[in-house]
Motif scaffolding. Structure first.
Motif, PDB file in Angstrom:
ATOM      1  N   TYR B  76     -87.734  36.145   4.059  1.00  0.00           N
ATOM      2  CA  TYR B  76     -86.875  37.104   3.363  1.00  0.00           C
ATOM      3  C   TYR B  76     -85.465  37.122   3.928  1.00  0.00           C
ATOM      4  N   ILE B 182     -80.470  48.228 -10.624  1.00  0.00           N
ATOM      5  CA  ILE B 182     -80.893  46.987  -9.963  1.00  0.00           C
ATOM      6  C   ILE B 182     -79.778  46.466  -9.070  1.00  0.00           C
ATOM      7  N   GLY B 188     -77.558  47.423  -1.798  1.00  0.00           N
ATOM      8  CA  GLY B 188     -77.970  48.278  -0.682  1.00  0.00           C
ATOM      9  C   GLY B 188     -78.970  47.576   0.206  1.00  0.00           C
ATOM     10  N   GLY B 189     -79.919  46.898  -0.426  1.00  0.00           N
ATOM     11  CA  GLY B 189     -80.933  46.185   0.338  1.00  0.00           C
ATOM     12  C   GLY B 189     -80.332  45.060   1.154  1.00  0.00           C
ATOM     13  N   ASP B 192     -78.691  46.458   4.219  1.00  0.00           N
ATOM     14  CA  ASP B 192     -79.624  46.898   5.255  1.00  0.00           C
ATOM     15  C   ASP B 192     -80.479  45.776   5.814  1.00  0.00           C
ATOM     16  N   GLY B 593     -77.187  51.198   3.725  1.00  0.00           N
ATOM     17  CA  GLY B 593     -77.470  50.743   2.363  1.00  0.00           C
ATOM     18  C   GLY B 593     -78.276  51.732   1.567  1.00  0.00           C
ATOM     19  N   LYS B 594     -78.976  52.648   2.261  1.00  0.00           N
ATOM     20  CA  LYS B 594     -79.807  53.577   1.501  1.00  0.00           C
ATOM     21  C   LYS B 594     -78.976  54.520   0.657  1.00  0.00           C
ATOM     22  N   VAL B 597     -79.189  52.589  -2.338  1.00  0.00           N
ATOM     23  CA  VAL B 597     -80.545  52.362  -2.833  1.00  0.00           C
ATOM     24  C   VAL B 597     -81.131  53.623  -3.455  1.00  0.00           C
ATOM     25  N   TYR B 598     -80.991  54.767  -2.784  1.00  0.00           N
ATOM     26  CA  TYR B 598     -81.620  55.989  -3.310  1.00  0.00           C
ATOM     27  C   TYR B 598     -81.050  56.416  -4.658  1.00  0.00           C
ATOM     28  N   CYS B 601     -82.449  54.115  -7.157  1.00  0.00           N
ATOM     29  CA  CYS B 601     -83.835  54.409  -7.527  1.00  0.00           C
ATOM     30  C   CYS B 601     -83.883  55.520  -8.566  1.00  0.00           C
TER      31      CYS B 601
END
Lengths: 392, 662
Positions: B76, B182, B188-189, B192, B593-594, B597-598, B601
């Motif tokens: 990854y 997306i 964000g991912g 992080d 990054g969250k 991301v949050y 989501c």
């Protein structure tokens, strides 16, 4: 006022949704509200703010669901009555299951689950019998069995919830914490989804197909209980002690159930497609609804499953962030959840944007089931990781 | 000239638009999704981030190199995986760029220019001629549409009035939401993830440390400064201790991440279930930061982290925090040595000498209790007491691992001290059972096995105590005495196998069985005599014979002694005393990054539900003045879910019917 205006007024009043609710609707809603208020008053000291929110939201959702899908009212009342009855039979302790007749044969969690298992398997047979006999009555019997089985499944889980607290106050937990418990959850959610679509599309022809996967799940949980003592109630590891479990796990199983339902409908699709091509219809293929109906049902089911699976995966990520220090760790279970999500996202893209229909999509739905099964069971069986709460 | 320039411009423009078309194409998107899935699967079937030695053993040198080059041990974070994700982000962004304007247009366009002929010839179309005021009809139509959840707009000209209704504009918004989500989640991912670490490593600025050395000895090249934007790592802090670094697992080793503050563990508490499983554990932490007026105090537990200054501190695990251990050391094979005392701690290495060789004692773990299923009726579990785990390493570098229990355990009718041995972590422990004597200790056993190694003593005993006739010097007696002494010492160092090997080495095959029987008898005699001598030394009265308990002890002791040759360690380390220290295992993360991301989501969930459950539908009511009132046409279309819309249309048509017919 002109005739148009008065006719309009009448029409507007007529159409109000709340006007369509019957006395029974209101009485039933009152029972739910009272039950929720009672639970709140009894257990509020044990719940944190999130769990209180979940309790209230569950009550509101249940009432909304029952008003739109009337059968839910009877189902929930049956579950409440039987569960409370079962719980009340435990007077001295868990050993009462040996001496009390009702616990031993009907309402202890394991008895209820055995009833659920037997009824689901019987329903599978009776649904197919109804097709071959082309008998409406047989079909109704099969539906009744499925409803009863679902009732007993829920009763089993409710009574098990109480039993876990009898084992120990610090052991008690909602029964969705291991592979055995979620197999029961999978069975009853898939059955509920099926019963919903049975009414919506007004056909019982698909019952046998969907009940096949439920019977497979029943076979699994029975083997797991008898061969590996999986029915024993175990305390939770610290990471699982969270309100997240109450929302992440059930949401996941609405997803899994919907995907499984779509795959079994796809199987029926192929049977019907072959009959249409050869222009020769048997008892089964003749009773199966036409291909465009099946197509629509598969899409609706996968869409529902995908929506809930998205919610479940996100909830899982938020929970992981709180418990394990990161919303995404490429843990095998997380990764396979992503793969399931990507698979159905691709399926939906092809249908919505490219307009794909028919056999390729049906085949894809069946393949999707295998991907889902691997994410559900295969990861626990073959791969290791942080998520191994249900090892075989 | 002009032509060629404009041709060049034309081709340049088309290259950009070709690229844009390619990036925004559905086929690319689906291909990328498939690629991510396959790459993700690889990471689940091939265990990630294991020590390279494990991979070499598993795959052999050739395939190890192949997989290593492909980066499969840390899939990854490989460049190609990150590239796939970057392409996915690009593709989705292009999709949004190209389709968002269309979506917004669809959301705001009510189709107010639609022609009567189109409405009449549409699949879903109904007509009425009503002798009523046109305004009433328009008003009624608007109200009915709104009542059914449509938003309605009126456009009037001299000739006609048109009510345009629309429901489900949300689904268009849902499209934008899901795709923006997306992009946000992927970016964000990526922030992080350890892409940044990866690039620094590729640039030669970072090398992971692979050896287990103290934090302050780790070289600069494996350390990260406080400015690292995102990381996830672990640190174990003993009670009373402090840490201002954490360790990030990276590839086959780790990196040290400095923190701008230090974390002190004031107290660690753990509760267990009856079965010994942990029930809950929590840590009282103190954050020392120059920027704070006074240290920040907070208790964390599983599912309840501490968030400070953008760092999140989680209660992840627990382990031993360097418990103090006191051993009584008993010599097994070194007859010259006496019993001794060794004071050490978990995590410490102590050197000792035995048999003229240097050894190292590495204590690795201490457990305060061990819960096993109980053999006793009515009790489900029993606690067999503390245990200590350690390795004994010889000067050749080889080591065996031991697990010693502090308290004796009952096996059948007698009590034993259990000491487990294994040669590698993959094996199970094999247990030696050291029998407990009448005093409750292992003195008698230790004296017994020690005596069996003392040649002079054995010789004396054999000569004098066994058979008076043997004290007469004679060649045969001497041989018998020799044999006895030799057998006893072989037995002590190698057990019965040693005796058997002795027979095989010195005796022709046809005589082996006979000689073995003789040897065994002789051995039993000498062992028995040593034992009796021991009992007499203890002060036991043997005039009436030896009681069954002591006979059982003899059997158990000889069984244990026969296995000493395989024990490995020259000393038996008896756990005498301890002081339990715990350490809390914390996971510390920084994930800016969250913040992308949050929200992503949330948008994703909203968007998915909007797209499926608010599909766009349109209805039009065209009202035209006629001779005796008005002519009305109702018509509708739906982009998706046509079957459902037909049902909805019929319901609305019936409503109109009832209102218009009065």
């Amino acid at each position: 006022m002109t005739t148009i205006q008065s006719a309009l007024e009448d029409e507007l009043k007529r159409q109000s949704f709340f006007k369509t609710l019957s006395l029974f609707d209101w009485l039933w809603s009152l029972i739910i509200v009272l039950g929720t208020a009672y639970s709140y008053s009894q257990y509020s000291s044990l719940m944190d703010i999130y769990e209180k929110l979940i309790l209230v939201s569950t009550a509101v959702s249940l009432i909304a669901l029952g008003w739109h899908w009337k059968a839910i009212r009877q189902l929930s009342l049956a579950i409440i009555v039987l569960s409370l009855f079962g719980i009340s039979r435990y007077v001295t302790g868990l050993a009462d299951v040996e001496t009390d007749f009702f616990l031993k044969f009907l309402v202890s969690s394991q008895s209820a689950i055995m009833w659920m298992s037997a009824l689901y398997v019987m329903a599978t047979v009776v649904y197919f019998a109804a097709l071959f006999a082309q008998s409406d009555f047989t079909g109704k019997v099969a539906s009744a069995m499925t409803w009863s089985a679902t009732t007993m499944g829920f009763v089993g889980l409710m009574v098990r919830w109480r039993e876990s607290y009898i084992v120990g106050a610090d052991v008690g937990h909602i029964p969705v914490s291991n592979l055995y418990e979620v197999s029961i959850l999978f069975s009853i959610i898939t059955a509920l989804l099926y019963l919903f679509y049975e009414r919506r599309y007004e056909t019982r022809a698909l019952g046998g197909f969907v009940l096949l996967i439920i019977s497979a799940s029943v076979a699994f949980l029975l083997w797991y209980a008898f061969d590996r003592d999986a029915a024993d109630i175990q305390p939770l590891v610290p990471a699982l002690k969270s309100y997240w479990m109450k929302i992440h796990v059930p949401a996941n199983f609405v997803g899994y159930g919907a995907f499984s339902l779509a795959a079994m409908v796809a199987v029926a699709f192929f049977i019907r497609a072959r009959a249409e091509e050869k222009n020769s219809f048997g008892a089964v293929s003749g009773a199966i609804p036409p291909l465009d109906v099946l197509d629509d049902l598969m899409y609706k089911s996968i869409a529902l499953g995908f929506a809930f699976f998205t919610v479940a995966t996100i909830l899982g990520a938020l929970w992981a962030a709180e418990a394990w220090g990161g919303y995404w760790s490429w843990d095998p279970k997380e990764t396979w959840a992503l793969i399931v999500w990507l698979n159905y996202a691709a399926w939906l893209h092809m249908r919505l944007t490219k307009g794909w229909r028919g056999k390729p999509m049906a085949a894809w739905a069946i393949i999707g089931l295998f991907v889902t099964l691997f994410a559900f069971l295969g990861v626990n069986m073959f791969l290791s990781g942080l998520h191994s709460y249900g090892e075989l | 000239m002009k032509n060629s320039t404009s041709n060049q411009l034309a081709s340049r423009r088309s290259l950009a638009s070709v690229l844009l078309t390619f990036l925004g194409s559905m086929n690319l998107a689906i291909t990328l999704l498939l690629a991510v899935s396959i790459a993700a699967v690889i990471g689940t079937v091939l265990q990630q981030n294991q020590p390279y030695a494990d991979y070499i053993i598993k795959f052999g040198p050739f395939w190890f190199e192949v997989f290593n080059t492909l980066g499969l041990y840390d899939v990854y974070s490989t460049v190609w995986f990150l590239l796939i994700l970057v392409f996915l982000v690009l593709s989705t962004t292009v999709c949004i760029y190209r389709n968002a304007p269309i979506m917004i247009r669809e959301m705001t366009n009510y189709g107010e220019n639609i022609q009567l002929e189109t409405l009449k010839s549409s699949a879903l179309s109904t007509q009425w001629t009503i002798s009523s005021n046109a305004d009433d009809l328009v008003h009624a139509a608007t109200k009915l549409l709104k009542h059914n959840g449509f938003s309605a707009r009126l456009s009037e000209t001299k000739e006609r009035s048109l009510v345009s209704g629309m429901k489900g504009a949300g689904s268009r918004l849902g499209y934008i939401f899901t795709h923006v989500a997306i992009v946000l989640i992927c970016i964000g991912g990526l922030i992080d993830g350890n892409a940044a670490l990866k690039f620094r490593e590729m640039a030669g600025l970072l090398i992971p440390e692979t050896q287990n050395i103290p934090a302050n000895e780790i070289p600069e090249i494996s350390r990260l400064g406080v400015a690292t934007p995102a990381f996830r790592g672990n640190v174990s802090i003993p009670e009373g201790g402090q840490a201002n670094v954490l360790f990030i697992n990276y590839k086959d080793g780790y990196l040290v991440q400095n923190l701008p503050f230090s974390v002190e563990l004031k107290d660690f508490r753990i509760e267990h279930y009856e079965s010994g499983m942990p029930k809950s554990f929590e840590s009282d932490l103190l954050i020392h930061d120059k920027r704070l007026a006074k240290p920040l105090e907070q208790t964390i537990s599983v599912n309840h982290p501490l968030i400070y200054d953008g760092y999140s501190i989680y209660q992840a695990s627990f382990n031993d925090g360097g418990s103090l251990i006191e051993f009584t050391s008993w010599p097994f094979s070194d007859v010259a040595a006496d019993k001794g005392v060794i004071n050490t701690a978990v995590g410490k290495n102590s050197a000792f000498t035995a048999n003229d060789k240097n050894w190292i004692l590495e204590v690795s773990d201490f457990r305060l209790f061990n819960i096993n299923p109980s053999a006793i009726e009515g009790k489900k579990y029993e606690n067999v007491g503390p245990s200590v785990q350690f390795k004994v390493r010889s000067n050749t570098g080889e080591a065996k691992e031991y697990l010693n229990y502090m308290l004796p355990m009952q096996r059948e009718d007698a009590y034993f001290y259990l000491t487990g041995v294994r040669s590698s972590p993959a094996e199970e422990f094999h247990y030696f059972h050291i029998p407990v004597d009448d005093a409750g200790g292992i003195d008698r056993f230790m004296r017994f096995q020690k005596k069996l190694g003392e040649e002079a003593y054995l010789r004396d005993l054999a000569q004098n105590k066994l058979d008076p006739s043997l004290s007469l010097p004679s060649k045969e007696s001497a041989q018998i005495v020799d044999a006895m002494v030799r057998l006893a010492m072989i037995f002590k160092s190698n057990g019965f196998e040693g005796v058997v090997s002795e027979v095989e080495a010195n005796v022709p095959e046809d005589k082996r069985e006979e000689v073995t029987a003789v040897y065994v008898r002789v051995l039993q005699q000498i062992l028995g005599e040593v034992y009796v001598d021991l009992l007499v030394e203890e002060g036991v009265d043997i005039s009436e014979g030896i009681d069954p308990l002591k006979t059982a002890f003899f059997d158990d002791a000889t069984a244990a002694i026969s296995a000493i040759g395989r024990y490995g360690s020259p000393l038996y380390f008896q756990l005498k005393d301890f002081e339990h220290r715990q350490a809390s295992g914390l996971q510390i993360t920084k994930s800016p990054g969250k913040n992308l991301v949050y929200p992503g989501c949330t948008l994703l969930i909203l968007g998915v539900f909007l797209m499926f459950y608010a599909p766009q539908r349109r209805l039009w009511v065209f009202v035209q003045k006629a001779e005796k009132g008005a002519e009305i046409v109702l018509s509708g279309t739906a982009v998706r879910n046509n079957a459902d819309f037909i049902k909805e249309y019929e319901i609305i048509r019936d409503q109109f019917n009832r209102v218009f017919k009065g």
